[in-house]
Design a protein around this motif. Structure first.
Motif, mmCIF file in Angstrom:
data_model
loop_
_atom_site.group_PDB
_atom_site.id
_atom_site.type_symbol
_atom_site.label_atom_id
_atom_site.label_comp_id
_atom_site.label_asym_id
_atom_site.label_seq_id
_atom_site.Cartn_x
_atom_site.Cartn_y
_atom_site.Cartn_z
ATOM 1 N N UNK A 92 27.896 60.398 30.301
ATOM 2 C CA UNK A 92 27.399 60.187 28.940
ATOM 3 C C UNK A 92 25.929 59.754 28.957
ATOM 4 N N UNK A 93 25.566 58.884 29.883
ATOM 5 C CA UNK A 93 24.169 58.447 29.998
ATOM 6 C C UNK A 93 23.267 59.631 30.341
ATOM 7 N N UNK A 94 23.716 60.497 31.234
ATOM 8 C CA UNK A 94 22.929 61.685 31.594
ATOM 9 C C UNK A 94 22.793 62.613 30.392
ATOM 10 N N UNK A 95 23.865 62.750 29.615
ATOM 11 C CA UNK A 95 23.824 63.589 28.412
ATOM 12 C C UNK A 95 22.823 63.029 27.404
ATOM 13 N N UNK A 96 22.838 61.733 27.175
ATOM 14 C CA UNK A 96 21.899 61.106 26.242
ATOM 15 C C UNK A 96 20.458 61.281 26.721
ATOM 16 N N UNK A 97 20.237 61.124 28.018
ATOM 17 C CA UNK A 97 18.889 61.305 28.572
ATOM 18 C C UNK A 97 18.440 62.752 28.383
ATOM 19 N N UNK A 98 19.335 63.692 28.615
ATOM 20 C CA UNK A 98 19.009 65.110 28.436
ATOM 21 C C UNK A 98 18.636 65.392 26.982
ATOM 22 N N UNK A 99 19.414 64.860 26.050
ATOM 23 C CA UNK A 99 19.101 65.068 24.622
ATOM 24 C C UNK A 99 17.720 64.530 24.283
ATOM 25 N N UNK A 100 17.417 63.344 24.755
ATOM 26 C CA UNK A 100 16.123 62.720 24.476
ATOM 27 C C UNK A 100 14.986 63.550 25.073
ATOM 28 N N UNK A 101 15.134 63.960 26.320
ATOM 29 C CA UNK A 101 14.090 64.746 26.979
ATOM 30 C C UNK A 101 13.908 66.102 26.319
ATOM 31 N N UNK A 102 14.992 66.717 25.916
ATOM 32 C CA UNK A 102 14.922 68.026 25.283
ATOM 33 C C UNK A 102 14.193 67.934 23.944
ATOM 34 N N UNK A 103 14.498 66.935 23.159
ATOM 35 C CA UNK A 103 13.830 66.776 21.867
ATOM 36 C C UNK A 103 12.351 66.473 22.046
ATOM 37 N N UNK A 104 12.008 65.673 23.045
ATOM 38 C CA UNK A 104 10.604 65.337 23.289
ATOM 39 C C UNK A 104 9.840 66.530 23.834
ATOM 40 N N UNK A 105 10.474 67.305 24.725
ATOM 41 C CA UNK A 105 9.790 68.412 25.391
ATOM 42 C C UNK A 105 9.425 69.542 24.448
ATOM 43 N N UNK A 106 10.366 69.972 23.611
ATOM 44 C CA UNK A 106 10.080 71.159 22.820
ATOM 45 C C UNK A 106 9.793 70.869 21.352
ATOM 46 N N UNK A 107 10.054 69.672 20.879
ATOM 47 C CA UNK A 107 9.750 69.335 19.498
ATOM 48 C C UNK A 107 10.552 70.115 18.479
ATOM 49 N N UNK A 108 11.467 70.970 18.912
ATOM 50 C CA UNK A 108 12.233 71.789 17.980
ATOM 51 C C UNK A 108 13.296 70.979 17.260
ATOM 52 N N UNK A 109 13.716 69.890 17.844
ATOM 53 C CA UNK A 109 14.759 69.091 17.214
ATOM 54 C C UNK A 109 14.347 68.642 15.825
ATOM 55 N N UNK A 110 13.125 68.158 15.713
ATOM 56 C CA UNK A 110 12.646 67.709 14.419
ATOM 57 C C UNK A 110 12.442 68.885 13.472
ATOM 58 N N UNK A 111 11.975 69.998 14.008
ATOM 59 C CA UNK A 111 11.699 71.164 13.171
ATOM 60 C C UNK A 111 12.975 71.711 12.544
ATOM 61 N N UNK A 112 14.040 71.815 13.335
ATOM 62 C CA UNK A 112 15.249 72.465 12.856
ATOM 63 C C UNK A 112 16.262 71.491 12.268
ATOM 64 N N UNK A 113 16.077 70.189 12.449
ATOM 65 C CA UNK A 113 17.076 69.254 11.961
ATOM 66 C C UNK A 113 17.159 69.267 10.439
ATOM 67 N N UNK A 114 16.055 69.521 9.752
ATOM 68 C CA UNK A 114 16.075 69.563 8.297
ATOM 69 C C UNK A 114 16.610 70.861 7.740
ATOM 70 N N UNK A 115 16.719 71.891 8.549
ATOM 71 C CA UNK A 115 17.164 73.194 8.068
ATOM 72 C C UNK A 115 18.582 73.149 7.537
#
Length: 156
Positions: A92-115
């Motif tokens: 679970x800790x690795x999954x949370x770290x992956x989510x955080x890194x993925x959102x920071x790396x590509x910035x798409x999380x913020x872009x698509x979260x409002x869609x």
């Protein structure tokens, strides 16, 4: 990737990239330890089998909950059912770290979260606006008279 880079018996067999797995195996062992090729292949096959086992049990958990998409929670529950409960916290800790890194790396999380918060009407209006812009670019900056613009199509 070359066909020889993947250890598998047939095209239907799922596998893992041999070079990547070899690198992981070597990183886990002391530098003075060598691993025979057939041992590396066996370790890779074990990894594939483990992934198949966890995937299958995750699917069972998902089905019991009458869901159609396997979620991370299903994988964590599957690990517990299969006797790997000691690893759940670390996974679970690795999954949370992956989510955080993925959102920071590509910035798409913020872009698509409002869609997902758009209403159907808003999504249709946005789609029509984008179509109108594309038509305008194709027609040299003008919207052709036989194509309705976004406002006209919404009124109909």
């Amino acid at each position: 990737m070359e066909p020889m880079d993947i250890v598998a018996k047939s095209k239907e067999d799922a596998s893992l990239p041999k070079a990547t797995m070899t690198k992981i195996i070597k990183e886990m062992l002391p530098p003075d330890v060598r691993v025979a090729r057939d041992t590396q292949d066996l370790l890779i096959e074990c990894c594939v089998e483990f992934i198949n086992l966890v995937s299958s049990e995750s699917n069972e958990v998902c089905n019991r909950e009458e869901r159609r998409t396997i979620a991370p929670e299903h994988v964590l529950k599957a690990l517990g059912v299969l006797g790997f409960g000691d690893y759940i916290e670390e996974v679970y800790a690795a999954y949370e770290q992956h989510k955080t890194e993925t959102l920071q790396d590509n910035g798409k999380g913020a872009k698509w979260s409002g869609a997902a918060e758009m209403t159907e009407e808003q999504a249709l209006a946005e789609q029509q606006r984008m179509f109108a812009e594309a038509r305008a670019r194709m027609n040299g900056g003008t919207i052709s008279s036989n194509q309705p613009d976004a406002d006209q199509s919404l009124e109909n």
